[in-house]
Design a protein around this motif. Sequence first.
Motif, short mmCIF file in Angstrom:
data_model
loop_
_atom_site.label_atom_id
_atom_site.label_comp_id
_atom_site.label_asym_id
_atom_site.label_seq_id
_atom_site.Cartn_x
_atom_site.Cartn_y
_atom_site.Cartn_z
N SER A 87 12.27 34.09 -10.57
CA SER A 87 13.48 34.55 -11.26
C SER A 87 13.52 34.14 -12.72
O SER A 87 14.33 34.66 -13.49
CB SER A 87 14.73 34.04 -10.53
OG SER A 87 14.64 32.65 -10.34
N GLU A 88 12.61 33.24 -13.13
CA GLU A 88 12.59 32.81 -14.53
C GLU A 88 12.42 33.99 -15.48
O GLU A 88 12.88 33.97 -16.61
CB GLU A 88 11.44 31.81 -14.80
CG GLU A 88 11.47 30.56 -13.96
CD GLU A 88 10.99 30.78 -12.53
OE1 GLU A 88 10.23 31.75 -12.28
OE2 GLU A 88 11.41 30.01 -11.66
N ARG A 89 11.73 35.04 -15.00
CA ARG A 89 11.43 36.17 -15.88
C ARG A 89 12.69 36.88 -16.37
O ARG A 89 12.68 37.56 -17.38
CB ARG A 89 10.48 37.16 -15.20
CG ARG A 89 11.08 37.97 -14.08
CD ARG A 89 10.02 38.76 -13.34
NE ARG A 89 10.54 39.69 -12.38
CZ ARG A 89 10.99 39.38 -11.17
NH1 ARG A 89 11.00 38.12 -10.79
NH2 ARG A 89 11.43 40.31 -10.35
N TYR A 90 13.79 36.76 -15.63
CA TYR A 90 14.99 37.43 -16.10
C TYR A 90 16.17 36.48 -16.37
O TYR A 90 17.11 36.85 -17.04
CB TYR A 90 15.43 38.53 -15.12
CG TYR A 90 15.53 38.12 -13.67
CD1 TYR A 90 16.55 37.30 -13.21
CD2 TYR A 90 14.60 38.58 -12.75
CE1 TYR A 90 16.65 36.93 -11.89
CE2 TYR A 90 14.68 38.22 -11.40
CZ TYR A 90 15.71 37.40 -10.98
OH TYR A 90 15.81 37.05 -9.66
N LEU A 91 16.12 35.28 -15.85
CA LEU A 91 17.30 34.41 -15.96
C LEU A 91 17.69 34.13 -17.41
O LEU A 91 18.85 34.20 -17.78
CB LEU A 91 17.07 33.10 -15.20
CG LEU A 91 17.15 33.21 -13.68
CD1 LEU A 91 16.80 31.88 -13.02
CD2 LEU A 91 18.53 33.68 -13.23
N SER A 92 16.68 33.82 -18.25
CA SER A 92 17.04 33.48 -19.62
C SER A 92 17.15 34.72 -20.51
O SER A 92 17.67 34.66 -21.61
CB SER A 92 15.99 32.53 -20.21
OG SER A 92 14.73 33.14 -20.12
#
Length: 175
Positions: A87-92
């Motif tokens: 999910s790091e790819r969209y969280l920030s």
Amino acid sequence: MSLMFGKVKTCNSTAAPDRSPSDCNLVLLGVMGSGKSALTVKFLTKRFITEYDPHLEDIFSSEEIVDQQSVTVRVMDTCDKEGPVNSERYLSWASGFLVVYSIEKRESFEGCQLYLQTLALHNKTFKPHIPILLLGNKLDLDRYRLVSVCCQNNNISAVESPSTDIIQSRHCPRS
Ligand SMILES: Nc1nc2c(ncn2[C@@H]2O[C@H](COP(=O)(O)OP(=O)(O)OP(=O)(O)O)[C@@H](O)[C@H]2O)c(=O)[nH]1
């Protein structure tokens, strides 16, 4: 999602420029088949179209007028086979999240819970003001409904809509 119609600008998240106040990065999340790609296509083309490859993840960009201001809206149509992994790819990247389920598939609604928990944890830890909308899709299949209207939790805004039509959303108040 590769499109076989229309003119759509695509970009990828690593190449996306830093957000300016007139940018809006939306991420569509939800289990497979909930209708994320159909909603993305409807947003981009204002039509319900089935000729696309729903199994590719991509970012689409569209210039919209919001409150008489030009806004660059980027939509990331995710394709998670196993829930919220990587999910790091969209969280920030995101400035808003749409968590999508299909009103005629209970497991599709249940599948939203993990996404909502992931987003709630992220919001709590880093960015408490990123909006999250829980979206019940396929409202045209109301006769097969298995998820109650406003079957929602926490402080998440919820709305229902079909991808097939011009938006006829049923707004639910915050619980
Ligand atoms: N009746 C109806 N069918 C819909 C609606 N939205 C999507 N569909 C259909 O539901 C199926 C799944 O839609 P997709 O948009 O591919 O779902 P997705 O969430 O992108 O699926 P993945 O890419 O596999 O994660 C397709 O056959 C769509 O045509 C809707 O509002 N009403």
